[in-house]
Each structure stands twice: as C-alpha cells, then as structure tokens.
Design an enzyme around this catalytic site. Structure first.
Site, PDB file in Angstrom:
ATOM      1  N   ASN A   1      48.749  80.312  34.752  1.00  0.00           N
ATOM      2  CA  ASN A   1      49.948  79.876  35.461  1.00  0.00           C
ATOM      3  C   ASN A   1      50.939  79.340  34.432  1.00  0.00           C
ATOM      4  O   ASN A   1      50.865  78.192  34.011  1.00  0.00           O
ATOM      5  CB  ASN A   1      49.589  78.797  36.490  1.00  0.00           C
ATOM      6  N   ASP A   2      51.863  80.206  34.021  1.00  0.00           N
ATOM      7  CA  ASP A   2      52.831  79.829  32.992  1.00  0.00           C
ATOM      8  C   ASP A   2      53.653  78.610  33.372  1.00  0.00           C
ATOM      9  O   ASP A   2      54.300  78.000  32.517  1.00  0.00           O
ATOM     10  CB  ASP A   2      53.795  80.999  32.733  1.00  0.00           C
ATOM     11  N   CYS A   3      53.669  78.287  34.656  1.00  0.00           N
ATOM     12  CA  CYS A   3      54.516  77.196  35.134  1.00  0.00           C
ATOM     13  C   CYS A   3      53.778  75.865  35.244  1.00  0.00           C
ATOM     14  O   CYS A   3      54.380  74.867  35.649  1.00  0.00           O
ATOM     15  CB  CYS A   3      55.107  77.564  36.496  1.00  0.00           C
TER      16      CYS A   3
END
Length: 825
Positions: free
Chosen positions: A486-488
């Site tokens: 999850n890059d966020c």
C-alpha cells in the site's frame, strides 16, 4: 444498464451506443508499438516508452474526456454535411453505430445519411505502425461524392516536455511532405534517429501539416475548417503544432464500396545512416516507404488481422475452461488473460487514467503482473525477470520503478518500499514452476545495470531475503520503509506541506514502523526461495530461508494477532495500526488473505477467523474494502492513505487488487462458496448489467471501486492497468479451479461450490496438453465442499490410473496428451 454486449464466439465486446459513461478503450499492439483506442476513435500511441516515444497527443482530464490523437471525418461534398464515423468529436447523430473491441484490434462502424463506414484499427504483429482500414459504402440509390479525412496530431516525442516546455516546443516542430506521405521530423536533424509518418493507400487530393491551418483559428477538432470547407490548404508546419491530415475523394455509385488504409508509422534509422544522401539533411525514408508500399496492396490488413487472431487463439489455448458459469468462462478464457498481456506490457504506465509521464514500470507491479501472464508467453516472462532483476540495488533493495526504454531505475522516485524485493522471488518461482527452467537461476544479472557487477540470479534472490532480515523492527517484524504494497501507508513521512509527494518526501529518521503485511509476504517468499535453493542442491540456503520463515511466523504469532484479525502494522512510534485500539482503520484486508497464502494461521484457525472478520467488516456487494472504518481526517502519522476522502482509493475503497488474496485464502481454508462469491462480486462481466454505476469497461478489471463510505459506492476507476488482472487469474485458475503449476508437476485440486457438478479444462504445461475433467461422486453438500481443501479429498485418475496426491508427475518427454479425471466428494 448496458451499453453493449459480449460476443463470446468472436471474443469481442460490442458497444452499441457511443456515449459510454467513460471512454471504453482497447489496447492495440503487444510488442514495441502500443496504441490506446477508445470506442469513439480517441486515444494515443507510443513506441516502447509512453513518455519518451509518444507519437500522438492526448489531453488528459479534457472536456469532453475523449478528445485527442487520431481522427476520421466523412464529408458529403454535395450537401456539405460532415461527421465522424465514431461519433466523436463532432458528435453528429449517427443512424447506426457499433464498436467491436477484439483481441488486439477494434472495428468501429457508423452510418449517416446512407453512407456506411467501417474502420478496422490494428497494430500488425512485428511492425511499428498502426493501420486504419476504412471501408466506405454508399447505400443510397444515387451516386455519392464523399471526402474522407484522416488526421493525427503529432506529439513532440517526450510527452512531459511536449505538454510543458512551450517556449521551446512552439518553435521546433518540423515536417516533410513527399509523395503524399507526411513525415514528422522534429529533432531528427539533430539528436534523434527516429521519425513518425502518416500516409494512406490511395492518392490524396490535399493535405495539411499545420494544426491551425487544418482546424482554423478559434476552432477545435469538432469543427475543422478544412473539413467544413471540403478543401485542404497544403500547409507546411514550421514550429507551433504539427499535424498530419490527408484528404481522399471517393466517388461511389449506388451500392459501391471503397477501401482506404491510413497508416501511422514509426521508423528508426541507424545513427550513421540517418540521411539520404549522407550529410544532406534529408531523412532516409526507404524503410518507411517499404512498409507503406506493402499496405497499399490489397488484402494486407486482412492478412494481418488473421495473423493477430491466430496468435491470440494460440496464446489463449494454453488454458481454457468450461464451467457452466458464463462469467467465469468468459473472463478465464478471453478477457482476463488479454488484460494480463496488457498489464505485463505496460505495468501502470499508460492508460486513460495513467498519463505515461510520471510513472515507469513498477518493480513490485511488474513482478506481480508476471504471475498471471507467465503461462501465455514464458520466454517474454523470462526476459522481463532478468530486466527487473538488473535494476536491483546491491543491498538487495530496489528502485520502485524503472523506465522501459532505458531499462534503468527511476531516480525521481527512488526506492525504500521495503516489500519490493520479495516480489521478485515470487515471480521467479512462478516462472520456474511453469517452465521447469532452472537455468535462469544461473543467469548473470548486473546490479543497478552496472557493467561488471553481474552475479547469478539466485544471488539476487538471496539478497532479496537478506534485505528484509537486515531491516527488522522491535517486534521482529520487517521495517516498512517508505511504504509497503500500500504505497499510501506512509508511516515515516509526516508530510505537512501541500504539494509534497508522499512517494518522495523525506522519511523522518529514528522511527520503528513495521509492516505485518511484509511479514506475511516474507514467509511466503522465503518458503518459495527455499524450494528454489533446494532444486539447485543448495541445502544451506534452503535451510536459511526456512529458518527465517519460521522465525518470522513466530513474530507474527506473538505480535500481529489482534484477537479477531491480523494487525496491519506498527507506526513510527510503535503503536498498532489496524487494531481495535484504533478509532478508525481498525481492520485492513491485506494481511488477512496473505497470511493464509503464506500458511500462517492455518493450524490454529486464526486464518479462518481473520477471513470471517473480513466478511463481517469489509465485504460489500461491490467487493471487499481496503479497511474500515475509513479515515475521516488527515492523520499525519499515516500519510497519503488518510488524504483521500472516505471510501475512495486507499481510504476505504474497494481496492480490487487485494480481493483475490481473500479469494485464495477462502479456497485454502476450504470455503468454496465464499471464494467464488468474492470472485463474482468484482468480475467485470458480472457487473455489466450495472454499467451506469460501474462506469468503467465491463470486460476488464479496474483498480478500485468506490467503497461504502463514498457518495458513488460501486463506481470504478483506473481500469486496465492493475494487478487485479494477474491476481484474479491466479485466484480463479490456480485456487478455485485448482489447476496450478508446481516444480514437479501440475497440481489439480479444485475448490468449487456445491452448485457445480464439475467442470472441464484444457491446460498446456511444459509442452504437454492436459485434458481435465472434474466430477463429483456425491451431491456436493457444503461439508463435502469444505472437505475439498483437505489432503486426500480430491482423487486423481491420470490416463486411467489412480495416483496418490494431487500433483500429476511430469510425463515422459514427448508426451503430447495427458487425460485427467479429478473426483470430488
């Protein structure tokens, strides 16, 4: 509400009205030349790199959305009426319209005032061109005088520079017109050795290369001056905005048809042979002219189309099923592998949602895309693995992205996403299982593409494992770095300044943020790495990986369980994320499925409990949400995930990529009904009837669907380029249908719902065709279905003989066919 229908026999989706909720596109080309084409003829094209080799312009976030790139106009020279056969951009009413998106080609047909037009668009295999075969038929009772206009707006190669650096770009455009061919030569006279060109198969009555001359001042593509007046000016662009526009006059008797082929091409010349004569400044156009000449011959496009169809039938023939469920069969047999080819080619770089400018090929993304693609073209998968590994950093880490043209890591994004290296292990394992090619492990691969740094691929895998082990936090769980899958989820960034990229902003030093997700991924990858090492007779490395997996499993059991599900992470300060201790974001989907995939929590039933919590808290009719409750305010310590409005993207949206992990988890724990239920919730074909809600194409997966907290719950975004494609192919094919490659043979271990009496499948595996019939001995009651996941529940009969277990041993070399019966309770 539907905007079209599937034609399963022809493997096409037929769009019957042009005003789809969003542009519904297709991808043409699967090698160097890629073209995006919408149902109204819009889109753009590039060669190898969507940023650095963009051929034609596309204006993102435009109004209307789908304007740019390529255009066809018809003009009745008697009445002055003109229109687009694909409706856009003039939006003149059509008496009939249909767009047929097929595998690597699109056919758009439109009729107005008794003039029927059908245009076939394709990128021929092995060529760096796109061809538009336009058939115009006069269905009137009297003769018709028709002008056909084809036009493209050239991009000045670097798409980012083209859209921003106007002080230079408005002065550098150059063209050459010779023998009815328009050559786009911007920067060719200096540093470039490539040019684009636009031509057609019949003599033209006029041309323009200046956009202003073709469109007219203060006019747009919906009202071109040249089309309006019926004549071209013969303009030659000097700077400003070069275009290629050609006019062909057609005189058609009643019932008569004419065919015209427009060709947009790309040609590279050797750097020392750019000009003809040498040093003359005149481009050597011989290669381009030779290609064009072949498309002036009757039947060339039809032969290309036949070759394209034949190639796709061969690829798709690797795995075909007949389950009796229309949505399963349609996606498995055609559209899911087709989308997997596109994601393999492009990662997340170029779509109508991704501009192709700011992102290259993702390290993590490309490795995952390979999982659903490897059976289609194994040789290309092998090449991709070696390209990806060559961008790896010497410490085992990775650039998060690399540029496809240079195959070098993207310094603008950098690295620090600590899950990235582990995906390479899974990709190599998938390739080795599919092909049995262990020689790849000994291939010399450089580090960060540095000459002289090469070591065998198996050393790259070893450092992938070591990279994680060198970065453990206080709970013995992997440090998250900048983010994980999850890059966020940016637990170390603490971004307070508007406009800062969460992907590149500096991490705050001194934190102890750990990822439970990476822990599960590590267990899965370490076990795969151990198996690969053992196949190389490297017992020491195998034991090292197995011991590391066991230690990580112990850390998970001690510190990752929250009581009814697995926690998501520990933040910078060592506080749990994804826990009942949190007010928002109490449960996350990612670790719940991945734990079961890694074999964690199966013996103590925690995996089953976690999956039950997913159903209770995260499942919606439109798919499984990423987390709940959604974040209602910005959390500095969590990062970008809380910057989205509730229900959208990573903040509680249905991030479809993660849904197959839950499907696989359900299959592993024996819940066949639950696995297929989740599969059908996000299956594009199954969602076709609600296209006015879903909005994206009903034949391919989207990255996200708005979650329960969103005002537009059920609305999809970011279609085509998503890991959802590969993971759904894995979930349905390898776990629900249960046909999956192993190192020593093909496993057949279905976990199918009670309502299915069985299914049939064909699977080509290592040169042998397997004909598989799955049948039930009993009535398929729920207890029996759950039992299909237990050892011994599936009984295989291979070529008439029962075998032990569910892995079919490899047949004798040269065996062309193996017949398999799989008996379920």
């Amino acid at each position: 509400m539907r905007y079209g229908h599937f034609d399963d026999e022809r493997r096409e989706y037929v769009i019957t009205r042009p005003d789809t909720p969003l542009p519904w596109i297709n991808y043409l080309g699967s090698e160097d030349y890629i073209a995006l084409l919408s149902n109204t003829g819009g889109g753009y094209s590039f060669v190898r790199d969507a940023r650095l080799r963009r051929l034609i312009r596309y204006r993102y976030n435009n109004a209307p959305l789908d304007v740019g790139g390529r255009f066809l106009y018809l003009r009745d020279d008697t009445s002055g009426d003109y229109w687009n056969p694909g409706w856009q951009p003039t939006q003149r009413d059509l008496d009939e319209y249909a767009c047929r998106h097929g595998l690597g080609y699109t056919v758009i047909g439109g009729t107005r005032g008794g003039i029927r037009t059908e245009t076939t668009y394709l990128v021929p295999p092995g060529q760096t061109i796109e061809a538009w075969r336009v058939s115009v038929t006069n269905e009137r009772q009297e003769a018709a005088h028709i002008s056909l206009f084809g036009a493209v707006e050239f991009c000045l190669w670097d798409a980012q520079d083209d859209a921003t650096n106007f002080q230079r770009n408005l002065s550098i455009g150059e063209v050459l017109v010779e023998d009815d061919v328009i050559y786009h030569l911007t920067e060719y006279r200096e540093r470039r050795d490539h040019f684009a060109w636009f031509a057609c198969s019949v003599p033209v009555s006029g041309f323009d290369t200046s956009r202003e001359a073709f469109l007219g001042p203060y006019r747009g593509w919906e009202r071109p001056l040249a089309v309006d007046h019926g004549t071209m000016s013969g303009s030659i662009a000097h700077g400003w905005q070069p275009v290629g526009a050609l006019q062909a006059e057609l005189r058609l008797g009643p019932g008569q048809s004419r065919e015209v082929v427009f060709v947009l091409g790309y040609t590279e010349n050797p750097p020392d042979a750019k000009f003809d004569p040498p040093a003359s400044g005149h481009p050597d156009t011989a290669r381009a002219r030779a290609v064009l000449e072949s498309y002036r011959q009757d039947g060339r496009v039809e032969r290309d189309l036949a070759s394209l169809r034949e190639a796709w039938e061969e690829r798709l023939g690797v795995f075909q099923v007949a389950t009796g469920d229309l949505h399963v069969d349609r996606m498995v047999n055609t559209w899911n592998p087709y989308q997997c080819m596109v994601t393999f080619n492009l990662s997340r770089s170029a779509s109508t949602f991704e501009s192709g400018i700011g992102r290259g090929m993702g390290f993590r993304d490309s490795n995952q895309d390979l999982l659903g693609f490897v059976h289609l073209v194994p040789q290309r998968a092998r090449e991709r693995i070696l390209d990806i590994a060559a961008t790896q950093l010497p410490d085992g880490g990775a650039y998060h992205q690399y540029q496809p043209l240079t195959k070098r890591g993207n310094d603008d994004i950098g690295g620090g996403f600590n899950d990235d290296p582990l995906w390479l292990v899974l990709a190599v394992a998938a390739y080795a299982k599919e092909t049995g090619d262990l020689a790849i492990l000994d291939e010399p691969v450089p580090w960060d593409n540095a000459d002289g740094s090469e070591t065998p691929l198996h050393d790259h895998l070893r450092r992938c494992i070591t990279f994680t082990l060198d970065r453990l936090g206080p709970h013995g769980l992997p440090l998250i770095g900048r983010a994980d899958w999850n890059d966020c989820l940016n637990l170390n960034v603490f971004s307070e300044r508007p406009g800062d990229s969460f992907q590149t902003a500096p991490n705050r030093p001194g934190g102890v943020a750990e990822s439970v997700f990476i822990a599960a991924l590590f267990v899965l990858a370490a076990r795969e790495a151990a198996a690969l090492a053992r196949l190389r007779d490297d017992e020491a490395e195998a034991v090292r990986c197995e011991d590391a997996a066991a230690s990580m499993t112990a850390a998970i059991e001690a510190h990752a369980w929250d009581g009814a599900w697995y926690r998501r992470a520990y933040d910078y300060f060592g506080r749990p994320v994804g826990s009942t201790e949190n007010d928002e974001g109490q449960i996350f989907v990612e670790p719940q499925g991945l734990m079961a995939m890694a074999g964690v929590g199966l013996e103590d039933d925690r995996a089953r409990t976690a999956l039950a919590s997913v159903r209770a808290h995260l499942a919606t009719a439109h798919g499984i949400m990423l987390h709940q409750p959604a974040f209602t305010s910005y959390h500095l310590e969590l990062g970008e995930i809380s910057s989205y409005p509730p229900g959208y993207k990573e903040n509680g949206g249905v991030f479809c990529h993660t849904n197959p992990w839950i499907m696989i988890g359900e299959a592993i724990t024996g819940d066949a009904e639950g696995a297929l239920d989740y599969y059908l919730r996000i299956n594009p074909s199954a969602r076709e009837a609600i296209s006015e809600v879903h909005r994206c194409e009903p034949y391919v997966y989207a990255q996200m669907i708005a979650g329960r907290d969103a005002a537009s719950h059920g609305e999809a975004k970011n279609s085509w380029l998503t890991g959802t494609a590969a993971w759904n192919m894995v979930a349905i094919g390898q776990w629900i249908l249960g046909i999956r490659p192993e190192h020593h043979g093909l496993r057949v271990e279905p976990v199918i719902p009670a309502g299915w009496a069985g299914f049939s499948a064909t699977r080509r595996f290592r040169g042998t065709a397997y004909e598989i019939e799955v049948r039930r001995r009993g009535d398929g009651h729920p207890g029996a279905v759950a039992g299909t996941a237990r050892p011994g529940a599936v009984q295989l009969v291979v070529d008439g003989r029962p075998i032990e277990g569910t892995v079919i041993p490899l047949p004798e070399p040269g065996t062309s066919l193996v017949r398999v019966e799989a008996w379920l309770p």
